[in-house]
Design an enzyme around this catalytic site. Structure first.
Site, mmCIF file in Angstrom:
data_model
loop_
_atom_site.group_PDB
_atom_site.id
_atom_site.type_symbol
_atom_site.label_atom_id
_atom_site.label_comp_id
_atom_site.label_asym_id
_atom_site.label_seq_id
_atom_site.Cartn_x
_atom_site.Cartn_y
_atom_site.Cartn_z
ATOM 1 N N TRP A 71 32.165 6.907 66.898
ATOM 2 C CA TRP A 71 31.892 7.800 65.965
ATOM 3 C C TRP A 71 32.354 9.255 66.598
ATOM 4 O O TRP A 71 31.933 9.555 67.467
ATOM 5 C CB TRP A 71 30.105 7.963 65.811
ATOM 6 C CG TRP A 71 29.713 9.104 64.784
ATOM 7 C CD1 TRP A 71 29.944 9.279 63.319
ATOM 8 C CD2 TRP A 71 29.307 10.422 65.401
ATOM 9 N NE1 TRP A 71 29.646 10.431 63.338
ATOM 10 C CE2 TRP A 71 29.242 11.078 64.465
ATOM 11 C CE3 TRP A 71 28.925 10.810 66.625
ATOM 12 C CZ2 TRP A 71 28.575 12.561 64.277
ATOM 13 C CZ3 TRP A 71 28.301 11.895 66.649
ATOM 14 C CH2 TRP A 71 28.283 12.979 65.704
ATOM 15 N N GLU A 86 32.749 4.487 62.593
ATOM 16 C CA GLU A 86 31.493 4.840 61.967
ATOM 17 C C GLU A 86 31.915 6.068 61.106
ATOM 18 O O GLU A 86 32.028 6.935 61.494
ATOM 19 C CB GLU A 86 30.296 5.006 62.819
ATOM 20 C CG GLU A 86 28.978 5.618 62.137
ATOM 21 C CD GLU A 86 27.783 5.587 63.026
ATOM 22 O OE1 GLU A 86 28.083 5.724 64.423
ATOM 23 O OE2 GLU A 86 26.737 5.980 62.718
ATOM 24 N N LYS A 111 30.634 9.095 58.134
ATOM 25 C CA LYS A 111 29.313 9.970 57.773
ATOM 26 C C LYS A 111 29.615 10.799 56.840
ATOM 27 O O LYS A 111 30.890 11.239 56.186
ATOM 28 C CB LYS A 111 29.400 10.697 59.155
ATOM 29 C CG LYS A 111 27.952 11.708 58.812
ATOM 30 C CD LYS A 111 27.715 12.038 60.378
ATOM 31 C CE LYS A 111 26.395 12.794 60.388
ATOM 32 N NZ LYS A 111 25.861 13.020 61.680
ATOM 33 N N ASP A 158 26.104 3.099 58.535
ATOM 34 C CA ASP A 158 24.805 3.747 59.207
ATOM 35 C C ASP A 158 23.852 4.230 58.102
ATOM 36 O O ASP A 158 24.496 4.740 56.973
ATOM 37 C CB ASP A 158 25.105 4.975 60.100
ATOM 38 C CG ASP A 158 23.840 5.683 60.853
ATOM 39 O OD1 ASP A 158 22.966 5.972 59.875
ATOM 40 O OD2 ASP A 158 23.700 5.959 61.881
ATOM 41 N N HIS A 172 23.854 7.828 56.709
ATOM 42 C CA HIS A 172 25.359 8.585 56.435
ATOM 43 C C HIS A 172 25.881 8.294 55.088
ATOM 44 O O HIS A 172 27.006 8.641 54.774
ATOM 45 C CB HIS A 172 26.128 7.741 57.641
ATOM 46 C CG HIS A 172 26.154 8.216 58.939
ATOM 47 N ND1 HIS A 172 26.864 8.137 59.959
ATOM 48 C CD2 HIS A 172 24.901 8.904 59.367
ATOM 49 C CE1 HIS A 172 26.392 8.397 61.070
ATOM 50 N NE2 HIS A 172 25.202 9.128 60.932
ATOM 51 N N HIS A 209 24.087 0.578 62.091
ATOM 52 C CA HIS A 209 23.138 1.301 62.717
ATOM 53 C C HIS A 209 22.036 1.821 61.565
ATOM 54 O O HIS A 209 22.110 2.645 60.590
ATOM 55 C CB HIS A 209 23.909 2.888 62.853
ATOM 56 C CG HIS A 209 24.476 2.892 63.913
ATOM 57 N ND1 HIS A 209 25.067 3.898 64.583
ATOM 58 C CD2 HIS A 209 24.676 1.978 64.784
ATOM 59 C CE1 HIS A 209 25.704 3.873 65.532
ATOM 60 N NE2 HIS A 209 25.524 2.664 66.059
ATOM 61 N N ASP A 248 20.376 12.922 57.145
ATOM 62 C CA ASP A 248 20.369 12.084 58.291
ATOM 63 C C ASP A 248 19.477 12.507 59.411
ATOM 64 O O ASP A 248 19.859 12.675 60.369
ATOM 65 C CB ASP A 248 22.103 12.166 58.700
ATOM 66 C CG ASP A 248 22.227 11.041 59.802
ATOM 67 O OD1 ASP A 248 21.494 10.192 59.735
ATOM 68 O OD2 ASP A 248 23.082 11.432 60.800
ATOM 69 N N ASP A 292 17.387 10.910 60.974
ATOM 70 C CA ASP A 292 16.803 9.671 62.109
ATOM 71 C C ASP A 292 15.748 9.693 62.502
ATOM 72 O O ASP A 292 15.250 9.906 63.616
ATOM 73 C CB ASP A 292 17.875 10.087 63.398
ATOM 74 C CG ASP A 292 19.245 9.941 63.178
ATOM 75 O OD1 ASP A 292 19.603 8.682 62.861
ATOM 76 O OD2 ASP A 292 19.969 10.890 63.028
ATOM 77 N N ASP A 308 19.611 3.316 65.393
ATOM 78 C CA ASP A 308 20.087 4.572 65.674
ATOM 79 C C ASP A 308 19.349 5.660 65.019
ATOM 80 O O ASP A 308 19.334 6.151 63.793
ATOM 81 C CB ASP A 308 21.519 4.678 64.918
ATOM 82 C CG ASP A 308 22.201 6.155 65.442
ATOM 83 O OD1 ASP A 308 21.609 6.912 66.349
ATOM 84 O OD2 ASP A 308 23.001 6.555 64.835
HETATM 85 C C1 RNT Z 1 25.517 10.544 64.284
HETATM 86 C C2 RNT Z 1 25.877 8.922 64.384
HETATM 87 C C3 RNT Z 1 26.125 8.246 65.635
HETATM 88 C C4 RNT Z 1 25.027 9.038 66.565
HETATM 89 C C5 RNT Z 1 24.968 8.276 68.009
HETATM 90 C C6 RNT Z 1 24.074 8.916 69.099
HETATM 91 O O1 RNT Z 1 25.428 10.983 63.062
HETATM 92 O O2 RNT Z 1 24.874 8.251 63.660
HETATM 93 O O3 RNT Z 1 25.971 6.883 65.659
HETATM 94 O O4 RNT Z 1 23.968 8.857 66.217
HETATM 95 O O5 RNT Z 1 26.260 8.063 68.453
HETATM 96 ZN ZN ZN Z 2 25.066 6.046 63.919
#
Ligand code: RNT
Ligand code: ZN
Length: 420
Positions: free
Chosen positions: A187, A228, A230, A261, A264, A288, A296, A298, A328
């Protein structure tokens, strides 16, 4: 909870599921074989061990300052061990390149080697974990302007190409030593805060960099790359080089799995519905799993509708061996070990619910055009006693059952993390 109570509830649950043609023991066995990849970066708010005051950059943010974050490798491993103690089954740990064991030296990203990760591998061996890996293309002087593999300066691109190739070698070494394929996730934060007139150029650069990275061949048995996408990052709102379309195209064309993810995509866009499409064109998928609130963000994964839908899609597509489930998220505002355990237990509960679904019956209704019956049974399945099965699974694995783990984490906080 008392052992006898757990056992009794389980027996009742088993009978109820049997009425629907569902074999509870089989579901438990499958869940037990399903590893979840625990991201190492929840324990220290994505700080890493390169230099102690390194700021997190790259459009991602861990907000909050709950006391007790892991400050070094020993603390981080101890915290992960503690979380693992409260999670039934054998799982994986997902390491980022800037968490290397650098022995107090500054080792730049284009200098990392397998030896810097040997102590992680030894620890994993001892604890019976498997490892996954990530190159770290953020929180670095050479990513400060928000560009890495797509940078217009070939010297900067080459620096990151070297880093990613080295990361792939490390992943391969982890997989070889631990006898389990290591998923290596790529990523990058690359993007632009404001309007850019060079959308094509940056993407061309990224494509060329990836081509160079994958020229180095690794052994599929030991490691597999995944890429990955986004939608946007903080401070990089206008444009993301590695968009979903970019990596979909690159991944399908070059036979490299995509990482989905769940944070994302646009806020109402869900990844559960992408799984069955992708599986027709890609042999594997990396997930993820996160919980995004408005962006995003998290947040810690919880048992919500989308998590259940993701699990259902994996099971309904018969893709347990093809979809790698990784977490993640990074919430710095609550007890970090608790954050791990809540997220993994929620993910396991979703997977168990999916494994306990009366799928044969539901498919029969659907084939017969019995739409009311299908809907009604789906509704009933939601409140079937799956949690009694999860409690029983925890008990059988010698793991604290249900809410009793809260007190255990509080005790660890009193004895360990609050003293940091
Ligand atoms: C970031 C991505 C990525 C990170 C990690 C730390 O938007 O989701 O995967 O969260 O690599
Ligand atoms: Zn991620």
């Amino acid at each position: 909870m008392k052992e006898q109570q757990i056992q009794q509830s389980f027996e009742i649950a088993k009978l109820r599921y049997a009425e629907l043609g569902v074999d509870v023991e089989k579901a438990i066995n499958e869940l037990d074989k399903l590893p979840i990849s625990l991201h190492c970066w929840q324990a220290d708010d994505v700080t890493g061990f390169e230099n102690l005051d390194g700021a997190l950059t790259g459009g991602i943010q861990a907000t909050g300052n709950y006391p007790g974050k892991a400050r070094n490798i020993a603390e981080l491993r101890a915290d992960i061990d503690k979380a693992m103690e409260l999670i039934p089954g054998n799982h994986r740990v997902n390491i980022h390149a800037f968490y290397g064991d650098f022995g107090g030296q500054f080792v730049d990203r284009d200098e990392i080697e397998p030896k810097h990760f040997q102590s992680w591998i030894d620890w994993a061996k001892e604890k019976n974990y498997k490892l996954d890996f990530n190159c770290t293309c953020f929180s670095h002087a050479k990513s400060a302007d928000g560009l890495t593999l797509s940078h217009p300066d070939p010297e900067i691109r080459n620096f990151w190409i070297e880093h990613v190739i080295r990361s792939r070698k490390i992943a391969e070494d982890m997989g070889r030593q631990l006898g389990s394929k290591c998923m290596h996730n790529i990523w990058i934060p690359d993007g632009s805060k404001d309007v850019t007139v060079n959308r094509l150029q940056y993407r061309q650069n990224l494509k060329d960099s990836l081509d160079k990275i994958f020229e180095y061949k690794t052994n599929d048995v030991y490691m597999k790359d995944c890429i990955e996408s986004k939608v946007f990052g903080i401070g990089l709102e206008n444009y993301t080089v590695g968009s979903h379309e970019f990596y979909m195209g690159y991944g399908i064309k070059n036979n490299i799995p995509i990482t989905l993810d769940s944070g994302h995509f646009h806020p109402t866009e869900i990844i559960s519905d992408k799984i069955s499409s992708l599986l027709l064109f890609s042999s594997e998928i990396m997930l993820h799993v996160t919980r995004s609130i408005r962006w995003d963000s998290d947040h810690v994964v919880i048992l919500n509708e989308e998590l259940v839908a993701i699990a259902q899609e994996i099971v309904r597509a018969d893709a347990i061996d093809k979809v790698h489930v990784g977490l993640d998220y990074f919430d710095a505002s609550i007890n970090r070990i608790g954050a791990y355990v809540v997220g993994v237990r929620a993910t396991q509960k979703a997977l168990l619910q999916a494994l306990l679904e009366p799928l044969a019956k539901l498919r029969e209704f659907e084939a017969n055009g019995q739409k009311f019956e299908r809907l009604a049974l789906l509704e009933e399945a939601k409140s079937m006693p799956w949690n009694s099965v999860y409690d029983y699974y925890c008990m059988k694995k010698g793991v604290i059952v249900a809410q009793d783990y809260i007190a255990d984490i509080q005790q660890y906080e009193n004895n360990v993390t609050s003293k940091r």
